[in-house]
Design an enzyme around this catalytic site. Structure first.
Site, PDB file in Angstrom:
ATOM      1  N   LYS A 190       4.973  43.360  34.486  1.00 43.31           N
ATOM      2  CA  LYS A 190       4.800  44.633  33.599  1.00 43.31           C
ATOM      3  C   LYS A 190       5.611  44.265  32.245  1.00 43.31           C
ATOM      4  CE  LYS A 190       7.662  48.301  32.170  1.00 43.31           C
ATOM      5  NZ  LYS A 190       7.084  48.159  30.705  1.00 43.31           N
ATOM      6  N   GLU A 264      18.281  39.201  34.628  1.00 47.54           N
ATOM      7  CA  GLU A 264      18.700  38.541  33.140  1.00 47.54           C
ATOM      8  C   GLU A 264      18.882  39.768  32.207  1.00 47.54           C
ATOM      9  OE1 GLU A 264      18.828  35.069  33.230  1.00 47.54           O
ATOM     10  OE2 GLU A 264      17.717  34.495  34.587  1.00 47.54           O
ATOM     11  N   CYS A 303      19.565  38.233  23.779  1.00 48.68           N
ATOM     12  CA  CYS A 303      20.558  38.269  24.723  1.00 48.68           C
ATOM     13  C   CYS A 303      21.632  37.455  24.674  1.00 48.68           C
ATOM     14  CB  CYS A 303      19.999  38.149  26.188  1.00 48.68           C
ATOM     15  SG  CYS A 303      18.857  36.886  26.235  1.00 48.68           S
ATOM     16  N   GLU A 404      26.757  45.379  23.119  1.00 53.72           N
ATOM     17  CA  GLU A 404      25.741  44.364  22.351  1.00 53.72           C
ATOM     18  C   GLU A 404      25.089  45.184  21.421  1.00 53.72           C
ATOM     19  OE1 GLU A 404      22.176  44.036  25.155  1.00 53.72           O
ATOM     20  OE2 GLU A 404      22.254  41.740  24.569  1.00 53.72           O
TER      21      GLU A 404
END
Ligand code: NAD
Length: 511
Positions: A190, A264, A303, A404
């Site tokens: 996806k 992840e 990331c 983050e």
């Protein structure tokens, strides 16, 4: 000579294309219920690049059924056939590298020269790498004595359900697709709703070289087709790359179904500079690496961004001044312009989110802001553009230093003592990447040993090297990808077979 994307290619990518279909069972597929999503170019606000299907549960059913049907045949072939297919695809992708780079620059807003082109090369390398190691999916024989044949087999898990983020769609597709296929699995991918175009093009380019159903690519919203894919009873393995909060819900669903999941997820990675890496001879090299590690050329939307910069007090001001000077020189602009160092953020939501964090930083008592990206003159640009921001003399406990941000915002924190800085580096719920700038090998390796991250780089700040193990500790994720070990761990099961060899098993036809 500077490489230039052909203007016809750029024009064709930015001209409104016909609706772009998914790949299901080797065929182009529209959405079952006729709903579509408009894909816009974040660097040219509001410009519609095309539409992709808004897949729902029925589309997921079709894709998973196609992958299931293809699985027995794909797992049964000799590994050299899978290898040949992946190596052929690598060549095809390489031949279309510039087109893929322009396409991904258009839908992500990432600059072509420093980001989209290298990412496309990584995609090609990953297909080549996993094609190359397809023969390594093998087991071991136990020396179990006469009359016993005891061996293990590495078997494919089955149908993989893979979910991609938008920030580096080609690289993440390359982490999952060839690894899963080399090991004999089939896959339903996806793509992210914000950046699906280059992934759909990869599917189209792969399709002629794979049996129908081995690779299926669908598009749509996470809560619709993403969640339906993870929850689907026909999916044997989940491979998710995205944010930690969504990763948690994905893990819950996979856990309830008792299927393995590789995750992840996000990061807030430390970047630590020791005084010996900031001498006049090394300053330039170190600062270049620090800025690369912060992924400013991806607008910090990475990331692995080294977004917490820890500077030793002895060199704090000198390094900070050089960082700020270099960031002022970075050119924010249209991603398709070869001179551009930083393109645009992905969408309005992300832009607002980053601005909120900056607003919070500016309001923090005692903060110093040597560079405020919201004040950068960006006249003439229409999109989610923002300059880099640096907050100095920050505290590791601030929200800005813990969460983050996923934007071009760096917090700089002073330190004096090795134990103190390692403790601050580890005082995070994330543990994805880390950067150590130190030329005393003993000290550097000691730091690498103690830092709680899945990946530590010493005196360099580049991206993942094909073949390295990659993945996070703590809330940055579970499992490894990118490497042979990652492929074996994430995309195979071990089966043990113990055989008692008896005389009656001897071939009745005799010698
Ligand atoms: P996101 O978590 O919002 O979305 C990622 C993908 O998950 C998208 O395709 C989305 O549609 C889908 N999704 C959303 N809700 C879902 C649900 N309930 N069930 C199933 N799928 C769902 O992340 P994003 O904004 O696309 O990407 C940015 C995040 O990804 C950042 O946190 C970043 O750190 C992380 N990331 C991690 C890595 C890594 O390798 N560790 C790499 C790239 C990005």
């Amino acid at each position: 000579m500077t490489q230039q994307a052909p203007s016809t290619l750029v024009a064709s990518v930015f001209s409104r294309r016909p609706d772009v279909p998914m790949l299901v069972g080797g065929q182009s597929a529209g959405p079952e219920d006729g709903r579509w999503i408009e894909v816009t170019a974040p660097s040219r606000a509001g410009h519609v690049l095309g539409r992709v299907p808004r897949a729902g549960a029925t589309d997921v059913d079709r894709a998973v059924a196609a992958a299931r049907a293809a699985f027995p045949g794909w797992r049964a072939v000799h590994f050299t056939e899978r290898q040949r297919a992946l190596l052929t695809i690598a060549d095809v992708l390489e031949a279309h590298a510039e087109e893929l780079a322009v396409l991904t620059a258009a839908d992500t807003g990432n600059a072509l020269r420093p980001q989209a082109r290298p990412e496309t090369q990584t995609l090609v390398s990953l297909f080549r790498y996993f094609g190359g190691v397809a023969s390594e999916v093998k087991g071991v024989v136990l020396p179990a004595g006469d009359g016993q044949l005891q061996f293990s087999r590495r078997e494919p898990v089955g149908v993989v359900g893979a979910v991609l983020p938008w920030n580096s769609p080609l690289m993440i597709a390359g982490m999952k697709i060839p690894a899963a296929l080399a090991a004999g699995n089939t896959i339903v991918v996806k793509a992210a709703e914000d950046a699906p175009l280059s992934v759909l093009r990869v599917a189209e380019l792969c399709s002629p070289h794979l049996p129908p159903g081995v690779l299926n690519v669908i598009t749509g919203y996470g809560t619709e087709c993403g969640a339906a894919l993870i929850a689907h009873a026909g999916v044997d393995k989940v491979s998710f790359t995205g944010s930690t909060p969504v990763g948690r819900t994905v893990a819950e669903t996979a856990g309830r179904r008792l299927v393995p999941a590789s995750l992840e997820l996000g990061g807030k990675s430390p970047c630590i500079v020791w005084p010996d890496a900031a001498t006049s001879e090394l300053m330039d090299e170190t600062v270049t690496g620090v800025l690369t590690g912060m992924r400013f050329t991806r607008q910090g939307q990475s990331c692995t961004a080294g977004s917490r910069l820890f500077l030793h007090e002895d060199v704090y001001d000198d390094v900070l001044d050089t960082v700020v000077e270099r960031l002022r020189e970075m050119r924010v602009g249209d991603p398709l312009d070869e001179a551009t160092d930083m393109g645009s953020l992905i969408n309005q939501k992300q832009y607002d989110r980053v601005r909120d964090y900056i607003g919070e930083g500016l309001a923090e008592p005692g903060i110093q802001t040597p560079l405020d990206g919201t004040q950068r003159d960006l006249s003439g640009l229409e999109g989610y553009y923002m300059g880099p921001t640096v907050f100095s003399r920050a505290d590791n406990t601030w929200r800005l230093a813990r969460e983050e941000i996923f934007g071009p915002v760096m917090v700089v924190i002073p330190w004096r003592d090795d134990d103190e800085v390692i403790a601050m580096a580890n005082d995070s719920h994330y543990g994805l990447a880390a950067y150590v700038w130190c030329h005393d090998l003993n000290r550097a390796l000691h730091a690498a040993d103690r830092i709680e991250s899945g990946w530590v780089q010493v005196n360099q700040g580049g991206g993942q090297i094909v073949g390295q193990s990659y993945g996070g500790m703590k809330e940055s994720g579970i499992g490894r990808e990118f490497s042979l070990e990652g492929m074996l761990e994430s995309f195979t099961h071990i089966k043990q077979v113990n055989v008692r060899i008896s005389p009656s098993m001897v071939n009745p036809a005799g010698p």
